[in-house]
Each structure stands twice: as structure tokens, then as C-alpha cells.
Scaffold this active site. Structure first.
Site, PDB file in Angstrom:
ATOM      1  N   SER A 133      45.464  47.074  49.267  1.00  0.00           N
ATOM      2  CA  SER A 133      45.961  46.564  50.508  1.00  0.00           C
ATOM      3  C   SER A 133      47.447  46.832  50.167  1.00  0.00           C
ATOM      4  O   SER A 133      48.088  46.900  49.192  1.00  0.00           O
ATOM      5  CB  SER A 133      45.859  45.245  50.909  1.00  0.00           C
ATOM      6  OG  SER A 133      46.768  44.742  51.735  1.00  0.00           O
ATOM      7  N   TYR A 146      45.874  35.816  48.924  1.00  0.00           N
ATOM      8  CA  TYR A 146      45.594  37.303  48.978  1.00  0.00           C
ATOM      9  C   TYR A 146      46.588  38.107  48.498  1.00  0.00           C
ATOM     10  O   TYR A 146      46.409  39.041  47.882  1.00  0.00           O
ATOM     11  CB  TYR A 146      45.438  37.550  50.504  1.00  0.00           C
ATOM     12  CG  TYR A 146      45.035  38.960  50.945  1.00  0.00           C
ATOM     13  CD1 TYR A 146      43.677  39.610  50.763  1.00  0.00           C
ATOM     14  CD2 TYR A 146      45.801  39.834  51.575  1.00  0.00           C
ATOM     15  CE1 TYR A 146      43.367  40.554  51.037  1.00  0.00           C
ATOM     16  CE2 TYR A 146      45.539  41.117  51.824  1.00  0.00           C
ATOM     17  CZ  TYR A 146      44.261  41.434  51.533  1.00  0.00           C
ATOM     18  OH  TYR A 146      44.029  42.731  52.127  1.00  0.00           O
ATOM     19  N   LYS A 150      46.147  40.616  45.324  1.00  0.00           N
ATOM     20  CA  LYS A 150      46.234  41.989  45.355  1.00  0.00           C
ATOM     21  C   LYS A 150      47.483  42.697  44.625  1.00  0.00           C
ATOM     22  O   LYS A 150      47.285  43.838  44.217  1.00  0.00           O
ATOM     23  CB  LYS A 150      46.611  42.318  46.954  1.00  0.00           C
ATOM     24  CG  LYS A 150      45.417  42.083  47.718  1.00  0.00           C
ATOM     25  CD  LYS A 150      44.141  43.007  47.499  1.00  0.00           C
ATOM     26  CE  LYS A 150      43.007  43.021  48.465  1.00  0.00           C
ATOM     27  NZ  LYS A 150      41.877  43.779  48.097  1.00  0.00           N
TER      28      LYS A 150
END
Length: 262
Positions: A133, A146, A150
Site C-alpha cells: 500500500s 495500518y 505497512k
């Protein structure tokens, strides 16, 4: 490069299903993994692949996935660590959210590599694709777990490439921004405000992956503008952070965040 054995985790929908479909269409033998057995079986039936449902984050689940794939399809050539979670919240997201993000978004990649590397290094070739991502290159407002996990996924992919490239390991880090998937829908108002305007279809992500794999490129950017954002973050971090904070303030004023309602 066709006719290879490809494993795709989180392939019951979204990017994972698109990857599985694209690899099968080019003639690869694809193992379709997902926690949701029915969705894995549906995708596998549609593309002529092998459904191998299960938990691709635990060491036991990965071992079962690899054992079944090797028995039914042969030695694994490409492993796509695509499964991911996107819990919302900040430092106060809670231990369960932080642990889940770390286990699924980072440790799943580490555990898969641990089990794949011996065979790959012995034969002098193997390929690992991590769905990271753009949050791993930049950040994700509204979801500290998140964004942080990531970044960890990107760091591990970089480490793999730097450490084993000369021994035949090819590594790719897939870093899209918004993609029209169930995960985007689950991000709520913040995700919709930030990502929906430039969101692309999962099939466009899969096309970018096929091109990058053929070109042996590490960083895969389906949204090409992310390269400019990444460069700005690296070369003018204070300016970049000021811009991100301005975006945060705008979200708060619009009511898209909890802070906007206080």
C-alpha cells in the site's frame, strides 16, 4: 515466465482475486488462499485454480498452504503476500487492533519468507510479492496501526531484496493508493474522503503487477503520482508533514474524523 506456480493470499476478493485471475490468465497454476473458504473456492473455480483456504498469517496456516500447494501444483515460484487488515484509530486503537495489524500485515510476510527461503535459495530462484500500500511509503490518516504496519511490510520487502537478490530472489512491493475493494469501503468517511477520488479497479492493479514482474521492478506504483509524494516526503519532510497536517485539519473541519465532532 508463464506456467509457474503462484500462491495468492487474501485472494477471495479485491486485489487478491484480481492477481489470481491475471496470473491464471497468463497460464500460471494458482493457489487461491483466503480465510473465507467459500470465496476462495468461488475464485478458484472461476479461474481454474486450486482453493486452499486458511489462515495465511500463522506459521501453521502458512505451512498447510505451502504443503497443499506443493503437493497439488508443484514447487512455488511466486508467493503473493496480499492478505491485509486496516483497523482504524490512532495510538488509542487498542492492543487487539495493533496486534492484528502487525500479525497480518507484517509477520505473515516474515513467516512465509522463513518457510519459502530454504527451497528458493537452494535452487537459486524464487519470487516474493508483498502487497504493501502507498501507506507504507507515505502514511494513512485515521489509521496508525495500518500506516505503521505497512511501513514494516515495506521495510521487510526491502531487506529481503537487499539480502538475497544475488542469490536469485526477486522481490516486489506493491504500493497502490485507493482501490475499489471491500477494504476501501470499510475505511469509513476518512478513507472515502482521502482515497475514493483517485481509486482504481483491482484489475488495473493486477495489470501493473504483471508489467512490473516482467520488468523485474521492486516498487510497483499503480498510482504513478505516489512517486512524487514519496520523493517529497524524503527530500522536504517538514513541508510534506505540514501538508499532511493541513489535510488532517480539513478532515476534522469537514467532520470526517472523530475530532471533527468534538
Amino acid at each position: 515466465m508463464t506456467g509457474q506456480v503462484v500462491v495468492v493470499t487474501g485472494a477471495g476478493g479485491g486485489i487478491g482475486a484480481a492477481l489470481a485471475t491475471a496470473f491464471a490468465a497468463r497460464g500460471d497454476r494458482v493457489a487461491v488462499n483466503d480465510l473465507d473458504a467459500a470465496r476462495a473456492e468461488e475464485v478458484a473455480a472461476r479461474i481454474g485454480g486450486l482453493a486452499v483456504p486458511g489462515d495465511a498469517a500463522s506459521a501453521e496456516g502458512i505451512a498447510a498452504l505451502l504443503t497443499t500447494t506443493r503437493r497439488e501444483l508443484g514447487a512455488v515460484d511466486l508467493y503473493c503476500a496480499n492478505a491485509g487488515v486496516a483497523p482504524t484509530g490512532g495510538a488509542d486503537a487498542g492492543p487487539e487492533a495493533w496486534a492484528q495489524a502487525w500479525e497480518v500485515n507484517v509477520m505473515a510476510h516474515v513467516r512465509a519468507a522463513e518457510q519459502l527461503l530454504p527451497a528458493w535459495l537452494e535452487r537459486g530462484e524464487g519470487r516474493f510479492l508483498a502487497t504493501v500500500s502507498a501507506a507504507g511509503l507515505l502514511t494513512m490518516l485515521g489509521s496508525a496501526p495500518y500506516a505503521v504496519s505497512k511501513h514494516g511490510a515495506l521495510a521487510f520487502a526491502e531487506w529481503l531484496s537487499a539480502t538475497y537478490r544475488h542469490r536469485g530472489l526477486k522481490v516486489h512491493a506493491l504500493c497502490p493508493q485507493g482501490v475499489r475493494t471491500a477494504m476501501l469501503d470499510s475505511t469509513g468517511e476518512i478513507g472515502q474522503a482521502l482515497l475514493e477520488p483517485t481509486a482504481i479497479e483491482p484489475s488495473a492493479v493486477a495489470d501493473a503487477v504483471l508489467r512490473a514482474v516482467a520488468a523485474e521492478e521492486f516498487l510497483i506504483l499503480p498510482h504513478t503520482e505516489v512517486a512524487d509524494y514519496y520523493a517529497a516526503r524524503a527530500t522536504t519532510p517538514d513541508r510534506w508533514l505540514a501538508g499532511m497536517n493541513k489535510l488532517q485539519r480539513g478532515l476534522e473541519l469537514s467532520g470526517a474524523t472523530e475530532e471533527g465532532h468534538r
